[in-house]
Each structure stands twice: as structure tokens, then as C-alpha cells.
Write an enzyme that holds these catalytic residues in place. Structure first.
Site, PDB file in Angstrom:
ATOM      1  N   ARG A 192       0.856  -1.186   0.000  1.00  0.00           N
ATOM      2  CA  ARG A 192       0.000   0.000   0.000  1.00  0.00           C
ATOM      3  C   ARG A 192       0.897   1.242   0.000  1.00  0.00           C
ATOM      4  NH1 ARG A 192      -3.901   2.597   4.681  1.00  0.00           N
ATOM      5  NH2 ARG A 192      -4.887   4.143   3.306  1.00  0.00           N
ATOM      6  N   HIS A 193       0.485   2.256  -0.732  1.00  0.00           N
ATOM      7  CA  HIS A 193       1.263   3.486  -0.825  1.00  0.00           C
ATOM      8  C   HIS A 193       1.546   4.081   0.554  1.00  0.00           C
ATOM      9  CE1 HIS A 193      -2.223   6.016   0.170  1.00  0.00           C
ATOM     10  NE2 HIS A 193      -2.923   5.224  -0.630  1.00  0.00           N
ATOM     11  N   GLN A 217       2.045   7.204   3.401  1.00  0.00           N
ATOM     12  CA  GLN A 217       1.096   8.223   3.850  1.00  0.00           C
ATOM     13  C   GLN A 217       0.981   9.331   2.803  1.00  0.00           C
ATOM     14  OE1 GLN A 217       2.024  11.479   6.753  1.00  0.00           O
ATOM     15  NE2 GLN A 217       0.773  10.235   8.146  1.00  0.00           N
ATOM     16  N   SER A 218      -0.266   9.680   2.459  1.00  0.00           N
ATOM     17  CA  SER A 218      -0.499  10.694   1.438  1.00  0.00           C
ATOM     18  C   SER A 218      -1.090  11.961   2.062  1.00  0.00           C
ATOM     19  CB  SER A 218      -1.460  10.162   0.368  1.00  0.00           C
ATOM     20  OG  SER A 218      -2.786  10.098   0.881  1.00  0.00           O
ATOM     21  N   GLU A 219      -1.128  13.019   1.260  1.00  0.00           N
ATOM     22  CA  GLU A 219      -1.738  14.269   1.714  1.00  0.00           C
ATOM     23  C   GLU A 219      -3.198  14.051   2.101  1.00  0.00           C
ATOM     24  OE1 GLU A 219      -1.056  16.440  -1.826  1.00  0.00           O
ATOM     25  OE2 GLU A 219       0.937  17.176  -1.228  1.00  0.00           O
ATOM     26  N   GLY A 220      -3.879  13.159   1.391  1.00  0.00           N
ATOM     27  CA  GLY A 220      -5.276  12.874   1.687  1.00  0.00           C
ATOM     28  C   GLY A 220      -5.464  12.077   2.967  1.00  0.00           C
ATOM     29  N   ASN A 221      -4.432  11.313   3.366  1.00  0.00           N
ATOM     30  CA  ASN A 221      -4.524  10.558   4.616  1.00  0.00           C
ATOM     31  C   ASN A 221      -4.476  11.465   5.843  1.00  0.00           C
ATOM     32  OD1 ASN A 221      -2.532   8.042   3.030  1.00  0.00           O
ATOM     33  ND2 ASN A 221      -4.706   7.868   3.538  1.00  0.00           N
ATOM     34  N   ARG A 248       0.531   9.176  -5.858  1.00  0.00           N
ATOM     35  CA  ARG A 248       1.048   8.669  -4.586  1.00  0.00           C
ATOM     36  C   ARG A 248       1.614   7.257  -4.703  1.00  0.00           C
ATOM     37  NH1 ARG A 248      -4.448   9.480  -4.258  1.00  0.00           N
ATOM     38  NH2 ARG A 248      -5.865   7.766  -3.698  1.00  0.00           N
ATOM     39  N   GLU A 285      -7.051   3.506  -7.399  1.00  0.00           N
ATOM     40  CA  GLU A 285      -7.904   3.613  -6.218  1.00  0.00           C
ATOM     41  C   GLU A 285      -9.381   3.495  -6.596  1.00  0.00           C
ATOM     42  OE1 GLU A 285      -8.726   3.253  -3.262  1.00  0.00           O
ATOM     43  OE2 GLU A 285      -7.821   4.929  -2.151  1.00  0.00           O
TER      44      GLU A 285
END
Length: 323
Positions: free
Chosen positions: A58-59, A61-65, A119, A147
Site C-alpha cells: 500500500r502506498h 502516507q499521502s496528503e489525503g490521509n 502517490r 484507487e
């Protein structure tokens, strides 16, 4: 359509039925350009060895997380990793390399499939820092690994409402307005799975004559997409899928070949780790069987997942039947 050999040692003539005016057509296929045709045309050809592992990542940590409001300003495919997410990706790459090196093989390689989202591409680059160029057999961008579609730019308040409704409706079948359900993701992942199985069967990851069982496939994608992939691969039920927990950012789940050549989650992982992920006792029993079974074999003893479909057998055999 029929197949005949030509005078050239490197090509095969395919006779097509007829052209537009009724004459039979011939098409030459260069088997050097398409080595997989050798497997198609020669039924006696031995299949290449299966990759040792399919590693699901899984990618990071993203900005959306960390800020769900990001989805209202930035298109989902363009959401980037945070600095922590980039570090998670690099650390995951090191863990993958160290895991493979413990095999003690000299000829190991990795081959990547990656979602085209920003991401996941950034996660791929982070993973790649752990490997020398000679160890990377190739990379393929695969849109079917993207996604779940939540519907273009997201309204943050509406999304909270929709996610609450999803819990009531069911996580697998609930379709977001102008987006996808997990069932929709299942359909496209089914297509990807067939592509992957074909790639494995023809040994597309390495040139003919250089194929080794020490190949490792890495699929870089998203939490729900990877859970659906596992559901499709192991034929889990909707109820079993809905009991799964999401993977942490920058983490991996490893499907590894067992004694018989099938992929099992219990070769690399412990039962407790898989229980924490959400596997039930029935699912763990099947994974134990996968550790020793051969490709093509069926598990006739596994009880059906979740509640029995035929409850009138409960008194007779505890609700178990062959699936």
C-alpha cells in the site's frame, strides 16, 4: 484458422480464414518478438517457474490521509505523498530487499506493477531506492490497480455522510455517487488477475532462457484495491471481505509459494498477523492448505466461508460442504 510451419526457423505462418474477396490469407508471426507464442503454439512447452512471491504494497502516507480536505482541491490521482509517506516507502523497500536476500539466491530480481496515481508512483520510486538497477527486471503501469473512484472532486461534508451510509448499506456493494463500489473494483481486478496469471504462465518478466524461480512481483496500489485483489485471488466471500482491515500506509502483505507451488499468506506471515488483518478461522485453514497444495488442485475439505449457504445441513455436518 490453422497453423503451419514456414521455412524460417523463427516464424510461424497463421492461415486466416479468408480476406475480403474470399482468398485465404497468411500472416507471419515472428516468435522472437513474441516468445509467448511458443507456449501457445507448442502444447508440450514446459511452463516457466512461478515467481517466488507476490508482494502487495500500500502506498505511503499521502496528503489525503492527513487532510481529507485535500480531495476537495486536488484531483485524487494527483494526491502526493507526505514526507513521512516517502520515508515509509523507502523503508518498505529495504524490508522487501532484506526479505528476499534471506533466500540466499544470487539471481533474484523484482518486477513491479503500479497504479498510475501520483502517490503510488512516488511510493514505487521510494521502494526502488533499495534496489540496484540490475535487480529490477521491469515496471508496468497498470490502470486497473487504481484507487476506488469516489467521484471526481469530493465534497468533504457529503463524503462523511456517504461513508456513514456505506456502513449501513455494506462496504462491498455501496456505490459512491458518480464513483465506484468495491464490487466495481472487483470487476476490473478480475481482469487484472487474468493478465497477471497469463504473465506468470508465459514468464513475461524475464527473457527466455534466463527465467528463474527467484523472481518477486511487487504490486504497488491502494488499500481497498489490494483487499479486493486478495478476495478475488483466494475466492473469499463478500462477508469475509467486509471483515478485513485496511493495511497500514507503506506496509506489505506477502503471498509466497509453499511446498507445492501455490501462494499462501502463511508462508511469510504468522496466523496472528493474518487474524489481525481480518482472516477468520476458516480462511486460515485454507491458507494452511495453500502452503502445501499444488497449482490446479482444489481444496475439497474447506468449509464454505461465513455462514453456510445451506443451513438445513447444520445438524448433519455442522454446515460444512465442499466448495
Amino acid at each position: 484458422m490453422s497453423v503451419t510451419a514456414s521455412s524460417s526457423p523463427y516464424s510461424t505462418i497463421i492461415k486466416c480464414c479468408e480476406d475480403t474477396i474470399g482468398r485465404r490469407r497468411r500472416v507471419a508471426i515472428d516468435e522472437n518478438c513474441f516468445p509467448e507464442k511458443n507456449l501457445t503454439l507448442n502444447a508440450t512447452t514446459v511452463k516457466p517457474p512461478r515467481p517466488r512471491r507476490i508482494i502487495l504494497v500500500r502506498h505511503g502516507q499521502s496528503e489525503g490521509n492527513v487532510d481529507e480536505g485535500a480531495y476537495t482541491r486536488v484531483a485524487d490521482p494527483r494526491i502526493r505523498l507526505t514526507e513521512k509517506g516517502k520515508q515509509e516507502a523507502e523503508q518498505c523497500g529495504v524490508r522487501i530487499r532484506e526479505m528476499i536476500e534471506k533466500d540466499g539466491a544470487d539471481d533474484w530480481k523484482v518486477y513491479f506493477y503500479v497504479s498510475p496515481y501520483q502517490r503510488t508512483i512516488e511510493t514505487l520510486r521510494g521502494l526502488g531506492t533499495a534496489f540496484q538497477r540490475s535487480r529490477i527486471a521491469g515496471v508496468r503501469e497498470e490502470p486497473r490497480l487504481r484507487e476506488q473512484d469516489f467521484g471526481n472532486f469530493q465534497d468533504q461534508e457529503q463524503m462523511k455522510i456517504q461513508k456513514a451510509v456505506r456502513v449501513q448499506y455494506g462496504r462491498f456493494f455501496y456505490r459512491f455517487p458518480n464513483g465506484e463500489s468495491a464490487a466495481d473494483v472487483y470487476d476490473r481486478i478480475t481482469g487484472f488477475r487474468e493478465t497477471l496469471r497469463t504473465d506468470i504462465d508465459i514468464g513475461r518478466f524475464q527473457p527466455p532462457g534466463e527465467q528463474s524461480p527467484n523472481m518477486n512481483l511487487v504490486i504497488v496500489s491502494h488499500g481497498l484495491t489490494l483487499r479486493v485483489f486478495l478476495m478475488r485471488w483466494y475466492k473469499w466471500t463478500v462477508e469475509q471481505f467486509e471483515g478485513l482491515n485496511n493495511m497500514q500506509n507503506g506496509n506489505m502483505i506477502v503471498m509466497q509459494t509453499g511446498q507445492g507451488g501455490r501462494y499462501s499468506l502463511l508462508v511469510h506471515h504468522t496466523k496472528q498477523q493474518m487474524m489481525d488483518f481480518g482472516l477468520t478461522q476458516d480462511m486460515l485453514v485454507d491458507q494452511e492448505w495453500q502452503k502445501t497444495a499444488k497449482p490446479g488442485e482444489l481444496n475439497y475439505e474447506i468449509p464454505t466461508g461465513g455462514p453456510s449457504f445451506f443451513t438445513h445441513f447444520d445438524d448433519e455436518n455442522n454446515g460444512k460442504f465442499r466448495s
